[in-house]
Enzyme design. Sequence first.
Site, PDB file in Angstrom:
ATOM      1  N   SER B  44       0.839  -1.198   0.000  1.00 42.25           N
ATOM      2  CA  SER B  44       0.000   0.000   0.000  1.00 42.25           C
ATOM      3  C   SER B  44       0.875   1.250   0.000  1.00 42.25           C
ATOM      4  CB  SER B  44      -0.927   0.015   1.215  1.00 42.25           C
ATOM      5  OG  SER B  44      -1.884  -1.007   1.106  1.00 42.25           O
ATOM      6  N   GLY B  70       2.498  -1.164  10.005  1.00 38.65           N
ATOM      7  CA  GLY B  70       2.256   0.279  10.105  1.00 38.65           C
ATOM      8  C   GLY B  70       2.402   0.993   8.773  1.00 38.65           C
ATOM      9  N   ASN B 120      -6.885   0.518   0.057  1.00 39.14           N
ATOM     10  CA  ASN B 120      -6.738  -0.071   1.381  1.00 39.14           C
ATOM     11  C   ASN B 120      -7.436   0.825   2.396  1.00 39.14           C
ATOM     12  OD1 ASN B 120      -5.982  -1.070   3.822  1.00 39.14           O
ATOM     13  ND2 ASN B 120      -3.775  -0.969   3.467  1.00 39.14           N
ATOM     14  N   CYS B 123      -6.646  -1.475   6.862  1.00 39.90           N
ATOM     15  CA  CYS B 123      -5.518  -1.904   7.693  1.00 39.90           C
ATOM     16  C   CYS B 123      -5.866  -1.682   9.157  1.00 39.90           C
ATOM     17  CB  CYS B 123      -4.272  -1.121   7.329  1.00 39.90           C
ATOM     18  SG  CYS B 123      -2.863  -1.553   8.353  1.00 39.90           S
ATOM     19  N   ILE B 184     -10.562 -10.519   2.779  1.00 45.14           N
ATOM     20  CA  ILE B 184     -10.530  -9.555   3.854  1.00 45.14           C
ATOM     21  C   ILE B 184      -9.101  -9.100   4.142  1.00 45.14           C
ATOM     22  CG2 ILE B 184     -12.568 -10.441   5.054  1.00 45.14           C
ATOM     23  CD1 ILE B 184     -10.695 -12.066   6.896  1.00 45.14           C
ATOM     24  N   THR B 186      -6.542  -8.107   7.416  1.00 44.54           N
ATOM     25  CA  THR B 186      -6.281  -8.915   8.619  1.00 44.54           C
ATOM     26  C   THR B 186      -7.299  -8.661   9.733  1.00 44.54           C
ATOM     27  OG1 THR B 186      -4.745  -7.220   9.370  1.00 44.54           O
ATOM     28  CG2 THR B 186      -3.800  -9.090   8.185  1.00 44.54           C
ATOM     29  N   GLY B 210      -3.146 -15.512   7.732  1.00 43.06           N
ATOM     30  CA  GLY B 210      -2.778 -16.921   7.657  1.00 43.06           C
ATOM     31  C   GLY B 210      -3.943 -17.833   7.972  1.00 43.06           C
ATOM     32  N   GLY B 236      -7.310 -14.340   2.527  1.00 38.01           N
ATOM     33  CA  GLY B 236      -7.271 -14.649   3.955  1.00 38.01           C
ATOM     34  C   GLY B 236      -7.018 -16.117   4.181  1.00 38.01           C
ATOM     35  N   GLY B 237      -5.775 -16.454   4.470  1.00 36.70           N
ATOM     36  CA  GLY B 237      -5.471 -17.812   4.895  1.00 36.70           C
ATOM     37  C   GLY B 237      -5.325 -18.838   3.798  1.00 36.70           C
TER      38      GLY B 237
END
Lengths: 296, 296, 247, 247
Positions: B44, B70, B120, B123, B184, B186, B210, B236-237
Amino acid sequence: MLSLALTGLELKNPLMLAAGIMGTTGGSLKRIADNGAGAVITKSLGIEPASGHNNPTMVEVDCGYLNAMGLPNPSYKNFQQEIDIAAGAGTPVIASIFGGCALDFSEIAGVLDADAFELNVSCPHAWGYGAQIGTDPDLVEDITKAVKAATDAPVWVKLTPNVTDIISIGLAAQRGGADAVVAINTVRAMAIDINSGYPILGNRFGGLSGRAIKPVAIKCVYDLYDALKIPVIGVGGISDWKDAIEFIMAGARAVEVGSAVGNNISIFKDISSGMEAFLMEKEWTLDEIYGMAHKI
Amino acid sequence: MLSLALTGLELKNPLMLAAGIMGTTGGSLKRIADNGAGAVITKSLGIEPASGHNNPTMVEVDCGYLNAMGLPNPSYKNFQQEIDIAAGAGTPVIASIFGGCALDFSEIAGVLDADAFELNVSCPHAWGYGAQIGTDPDLVEDITKAVKAATDAPVWVKLTPNVTDIISIGLAAQRGGADAVVAINTVRAMAIDINSGYPILGNRFGGLSGRAIKPVAIKCVYDLYDALKIPVIGVGGISDWKDAIEFIMAGARAVEVGSAVGNNISIFKDISSGMEAFLMEKEWTLDEIYGMAHKI
Amino acid sequence: MKPVDAVITKVVEETPTIRTFFFDTSFESEPGQFVMVWIRGVDEIPMALSYDNAVTVQKVGTATSALFEFGEDDSIGIRGPFGNGFRIKGDNILLIAGGVGAAPLSPLAEKAGLQGFEVTTLLGAKTKEELVFRERFESAGKVMVATDDGTAGKHGYVTQLIDGKDYDQIYCCGPEIMMKKVLDKVQPEKSQFSLHRYIKCGLGICGACCVDGLRVCKDGPVFTGEVLNRSEFGLYMRNECGEKVKV
Amino acid sequence: MKPVDAVITKVVEETPTIRTFFFDTSFESEPGQFVMVWIRGVDEIPMALSYDNAVTVQKVGTATSALFEFGEDDSIGIRGPFGNGFRIKGDNILLIAGGVGAAPLSPLAEKAGLQGFEVTTLLGAKTKEELVFRERFESAGKVMVATDDGTAGKHGYVTQLIDGKDYDQIYCCGPEIMMKKVLDKVQPEKSQFSLHRYIKCGLGICGACCVDGLRVCKDGPVFTGEVLNRSEFGLYMRNECGEKVKV
Ligand SMILES: Cc1cc2nc3c(=O)[nH]c(=O)nc-3n(C[C@H](O)[C@H](O)[C@H](O)COP(=O)(O)OP(=O)(O)OC[C@H]3O[C@@H](n4cnc5c(N)ncnc54)[C@H](O)[C@@H]3O)c2cc1C
Ligand SMILES: Cc1cc2nc3c(=O)[nH]c(=O)nc-3n(C[C@H](O)[C@H](O)[C@H](O)COP(=O)(O)OP(=O)(O)OC[C@H]3O[C@@H](n4cnc5c(N)ncnc54)[C@H](O)[C@@H]3O)c2cc1C
Ligand SMILES: Cc1cc2nc3c(=O)[nH]c(=O)nc-3n(C[C@H](O)[C@H](O)[C@H](O)COP(=O)(O)O)c2cc1C
Ligand SMILES: Cc1cc2nc3c(=O)[nH]c(=O)nc-3n(C[C@H](O)[C@H](O)[C@H](O)COP(=O)(O)O)c2cc1C
Ligand code: FES
Ligand code: FES
């Protein structure tokens, strides 16, 4: 060394059986109490008997479990005898209760005799109950107030993590007079069988529990500890003593263990002896580690 | 057999590199593209260069990873050359961008030349950015509109799962003119070092990625597919082809892979060959399994 | 994995600016692999393992200064070991260490020495007192020294000690400018270099440490000269923001 | 684990109400362990493994009727095997099967037979054509039969076949009322019973299957007579809501 007072209850340790786990019969609750739990919480009880969702109601996923039981329960009307059997172990028995409105909750709390009530306003997969209510601060406040008026026993409010801002719900419970909040119920989730395309759960979606959700629960507990004056009880993914310590450091006054009981019926003994050994080695007390992550 | 058109882009397969993974240099993006990804998404990018949070910025937990980078980034002003290097692989390059307000977003999208933009707004650990914005439907709609006005490239909006109702945010993006949503980012989470009581991340809390979050992401994708007209991109994962299939059955038109790239730089090749073998064996097409869980 | 709690058992002052911190936990590792050292409340930084149970640290900034305040019984968090270390090859090998670059090379010297290799080390530092691990290298084989100020060995850079002799493999760690000079002098396919880049995740995920497309934390930190010849090595690197900066 | 996809390879009609479904996947299990059979879109129900790769199903309601529509190449989802099966003990054993209760006992008979045990089976059913697995039990040892209507063997209940003979171990599966009668006639510490309770999770978590504090899905389904003697066994059980209902 692990004993504590929690909302007026004397617990021999801060480890409790979570709601919905082996909590439908007095015999199973008593078995867990006899196996070392500091307190046990019943399956969530409603007004009428209910059979819950169709099977599959629970399935193991990569790092935990997915369930959509759908709040099956024999109704509070059939449950006093089970509570009494469980109480035979000499350990506090907390009644988890749910309903569609404040009246339901207060009806149940007004009649049942339990050491405390845990209000389930957080089940992610029972339409019109649970999280349908627990995402609305005003409803949470009203229900808490109603239950507080109906009983002298301590009242805990169990929160859902499936909200933008869990603190606002925790504050609502506190305003309603809750003696503690409990975080978290399961995380909204789903799994699909790729061989057929079918959602695996009978209810299609459900709630994630077990190890996968521990970091999510820790964050909720951490935030609630900062924001609330009443104690926070932690639950979500605890499977050993290290997890319990982590929750307490995050700000949990006590913790509940759910899914991990399945593979280890003696988990409460194992966790409490692990915690004792750790505290001894570190020369720390339970009070010292309580909320430690905030003081650093 | 895996090729598709996604918001006007031609992809050789529905597997993309997720934002923030090996996405800071043209060389690393190109490496992933050369290794089989259908498209790559940059880290990003914001208005000014930023170094992000203090280390530890990422740590492995039981069933996934926790990170609070961050939003470190060299700023979009230094990034066109990296995009151009990445584009050398002949694979679409999507610029992920973030900002504090609609103006920031449109400034960046107006200047950068990329095959698409991923906004984004999700976050979970950058104050004033990301999820601070992405939990407010009005802001999401405004920002999407502003970016749509600033560029002709397709615009995707990446959603946070840390909301009470992800559908309302998805609808806001759609109203704003988004060409797709991505779900998604996190899941808000935290871990504490029990040996010291310190939160492990430099930022104290962060986002879970993850395997742990896959069932959460599947549910978000499933719900968004039902509610929206524009395509949903799943993330996602995902760590193998089965996960990718599960997302597509849940309603993802394409997917992104993040954390799992760390241990397997060839994961895109592995997933695409696994998917091809599966579709062949089942005699299914990609279109047939798309959203299959809804049709059953 | 999460950081392992490691309690410091001994601190050895190697030079005025370099200390070795031994801890109570050993890590099985290849020479050249690194760990992430978490100085709680401060930062987490990459460090080569100079022993199975120690890191050797030069004080350069915030985190390393904080670590220098630590003594016996203090504890740090350790994740790792990470990455790919030096691949031991051939019989007759040359080690070239600049400054604290001696840290990852010293266990390599010891291991190769024990395996009967002929080990020659070129050891460089600013000044005599800053020479690290001289005895460890000497116990493994021949050592030649260079100092910038001439207080020990050759007056000049360690790169000037490189002779025309043919080695089966050359191993190098030090400041990037020095390593680049070494690479220009040796056969790239016979040389290995341990790189320094900004490490964030250490897990091969975030991409902060990339040298072009290669991840120092996962594909490295050790790369062959051949691979580096085709890269930005020696030209520029990325700062914490990911901006290009000249080496 | 998630349900494994199992494709039906053969359906055998054992009796007018009972069929065996063989599938393409084998499960390593002890006799008496069970699996959860997922009939997609309908329900998931517990079934004993009657072979390594088969379940033997009596049509009694929604899910079993749906399964009866399935044939070759149709597929089901299977989780398991779960629970604790029969513990094989002694030399001279008695098996008492009522109706489809023969399903978990048949692999036990075969296994014990192969190990050289003396196996006697008492096999009961409503009527002659409902006797299940008679040949499997016969190939393992002696079989005595009872039918409610007298169409085969003794006219009456299988419990009436129990003689005074001393067996090292007695294994029983059938309707709970019948099992309760058996328990009343034999030495509790030498008998094992496979129980039926409402199974939801199958993982020992939800508590739906509890007989007092014991979980049929995890601690059982097989329990010794001794354990059951101290329980609600034969008196009442729980329905899907968890309400007590009379057996
Ligand atoms: C694989 C690897 C192995 C290393 N092994 C050793 C060793 O054995 N001994 C030793 O003394 N040093 C080693 N270093 C360098 C060491 O990591 C830095 O000196 C240290 O991080 C400085 O931290 P600081 O807070 O004291 O400095 P700061 O005040 O933060 O900054 C000074 C400089 O340190 C470097 N630095 C800071 N943070 C990081 C980071 N997260 N990753 C990489 N560099 C950083 C940057 O170049 C920065 O400009 C190694 C570096 C890498 C990449
Ligand atoms: C450990 C175990 C092993 C079993 N092995 C066999 C076997 O090998 N062969 C066989 O034919 N039957 C077996 N059963 C019984 C079988 O599970 C039920 O007959 C089946 O679930 C009926 O499903 P249905 O939808 O057809 O009936 P329904 O229409 O749902 O109801 C009829 C009755 O079936 C029972 N039942 C329904 N759902 C469940 C459930 N989830 N768990 C337990 N009982 C349920 C209840 O008693 C119910 O009253 C076993 C049961 C258990 C507990
Ligand atoms: C099978 C099952 C049933 C549950 N039933 C209830 C319930 O009735 N009431 C409730 O408040 N929570 C219920 N929960 C949620 C748990 O009490 C707990 O909050 C959650 O599982 C997270 O803890 P764990 O990871 O230790 O399982 C249930 C969880 C599971 C797995
Ligand atoms: C180290 C790291 C950095 C990330 N940076 C970004 C980012 O800059 N922008 C963004 O939209 N998502 C970012 N994400 C989120 C990922 O793109 C992805 O949504 C998330 O990790 C879930 O996918 P995964 O489970 O496959 O990793 C980051 C994730 C990780 C692990
Ligand atoms: S530091 Fe994150 S990929 Fe190397
Ligand atoms: S069925 Fe859930 S505990 Fe047995």
